[in-house]
Motif scaffolding. Structure first.
Motif, short mmCIF file in Angstrom:
data_model
loop_
_atom_site.label_atom_id
_atom_site.label_comp_id
_atom_site.label_asym_id
_atom_site.label_seq_id
_atom_site.Cartn_x
_atom_site.Cartn_y
_atom_site.Cartn_z
N THR A 106 -1.82 -2.43 -6.52
CA THR A 106 -0.94 -2.34 -5.35
C THR A 106 -1.58 -1.53 -4.24
OG1 THR A 106 0.23 -0.44 -6.33
CG2 THR A 106 1.17 -2.63 -6.71
N THR A 107 -2.47 -0.61 -4.59
CA THR A 107 -3.20 0.14 -3.56
C THR A 107 -4.07 -0.82 -2.76
OG1 THR A 107 -3.30 2.00 -5.09
CG2 THR A 107 -4.66 2.13 -3.11
N MET A 108 -4.77 -1.71 -3.46
CA MET A 108 -5.61 -2.69 -2.78
C MET A 108 -4.76 -3.61 -1.90
SD MET A 108 -8.58 -1.80 -3.78
CE MET A 108 -7.94 -0.12 -3.86
N ALA A 109 -3.56 -3.95 -2.38
CA ALA A 109 -2.68 -4.84 -1.63
C ALA A 109 -2.19 -4.17 -0.34
CB ALA A 109 -1.49 -5.26 -2.48
N VAL A 110 -1.87 -2.89 -0.41
CA VAL A 110 -1.38 -2.23 0.80
C VAL A 110 -2.53 -1.99 1.76
CG1 VAL A 110 -1.57 0.27 0.23
CG2 VAL A 110 0.37 -0.56 1.55
N LEU A 111 -3.74 -1.79 1.25
CA LEU A 111 -4.91 -1.69 2.13
C LEU A 111 -5.12 -2.99 2.90
CD1 LEU A 111 -7.64 0.25 0.10
CD2 LEU A 111 -6.81 0.78 2.41
N ALA A 112 -4.89 -4.12 2.23
CA ALA A 112 -5.01 -5.41 2.91
C ALA A 112 -3.97 -5.54 4.03
CB ALA A 112 -4.85 -6.54 1.90
N LEU A 113 -2.76 -5.01 3.79
CA LEU A 113 -1.74 -5.01 4.84
C LEU A 113 -2.18 -4.17 6.02
CD1 LEU A 113 1.81 -4.63 3.20
CD2 LEU A 113 0.85 -6.63 4.34
N TYR A 114 -2.74 -3.00 5.74
CA TYR A 114 -3.23 -2.14 6.82
C TYR A 114 -4.26 -2.88 7.68
CZ TYR A 114 -1.34 1.85 4.11
OH TYR A 114 -0.54 2.72 3.41
N ARG A 115 -5.21 -3.52 7.01
CA ARG A 115 -6.26 -4.23 7.74
C ARG A 115 -5.67 -5.35 8.59
NH1 ARG A 115 -9.17 -3.41 2.83
NH2 ARG A 115 -8.50 -5.47 2.07
#
Length: 215
Positions: A106-115
């Motif tokens: 989920t950390t990777m998923a929220v990083l993708a949202l940030y980008r």
């Protein structure tokens, strides 16, 4: 119609300001909290959304002033830093991924949202990207843009979808267990009040993303 549009934009901006001030409260307590009038700004932002929450911000600020910086920092360390028994880990993956881990899927998923939203965590920031302060800052960024009258309709829809994803899949999913752990583990009224206000604000945003109507 124009009056309604202006009202929506004002509420987005108020929500953005509230997110920014709430985010600041999750950094180590210091005199700058009062020098920069974080609680006054928070109260003012919330007053444009719901007077009950503005009153809660006022009480929270009063609690901060009544407690010594030493006691606040001790409580902050126990709650969020440890190093041994962290009472309330401020990372989304701890609550959303199996195994009570950090830097999970989920950390990777929220990083993708940030980008996707054009948001990048500063290299100097030493915490995890799904820290509660960072997710609140991203919510601030989205609403600041939604509250900008020059944002085009297609971009507004895209930003609203990003906000929905953040709330539905990330922050809105872990804010309750996180703030419950804060209340249970805190030794100061300030952090208990902060937990209450954060939970109620995020859940209000979860129910009404885009055009926030706090309960």
């Amino acid at each position: 119609m124009e009056n309604l549009q202006n009202d929506v934009q004002r509420r987005h901006q108020a929500k953005a300001d509230a997110c920014r001030m709430l985010s600041a409260c999750y950094y180590e307590p210091e005199e700058a909290f009062l020098e920069e009038d974080i609680f006054g700004q928070l109260e003012q932002a919330l007053s444009a959304l719901d007077s009950e929450y503005a009153a809660a911000a006022q009480v929270m600020g009063a609690c901060f002033r009544e407690i010594s910086y030493e006691d606040l920092r001790i409580d902050y360390t126990r709650l969020f830093l440890g190093p041994f028994n962290i009472r309330s880990k401020p990372y989304g993956s701890v609550y959303l991924d199996r195994g009570n881990i950090v830097m999970g899927d989920t950390t990777m998923a929220v990083l993708a949202l940030y980008r996707e939203g054009g948001f990048h965590v500063a290299e100097a920031f030493t915490e995890m990207p799904d820290h509660v302060a960072v997710e609140l800052e991203f919510l601030y960024l989205l609403n600041a843009r939604l509250g900008n009258g020059h944002t085009e309709s297609n971009e507004r829809n895209r930003l609203a979808e990003l906000e929905r994803s953040l709330l539905d899949e990330h922050l809105g999913q872990w804010i309750v267990p996180f703030t419950e752990a804060m209340k249970e583990g805190s030794c100061t009224a300030f952090y208990r009040k902060l937990a209450d206000l954060t939970r109620r604000f995020v859940l209000g945003a979860l129910r009404q993303p885009g055009m926030v109507l706090l309960p």
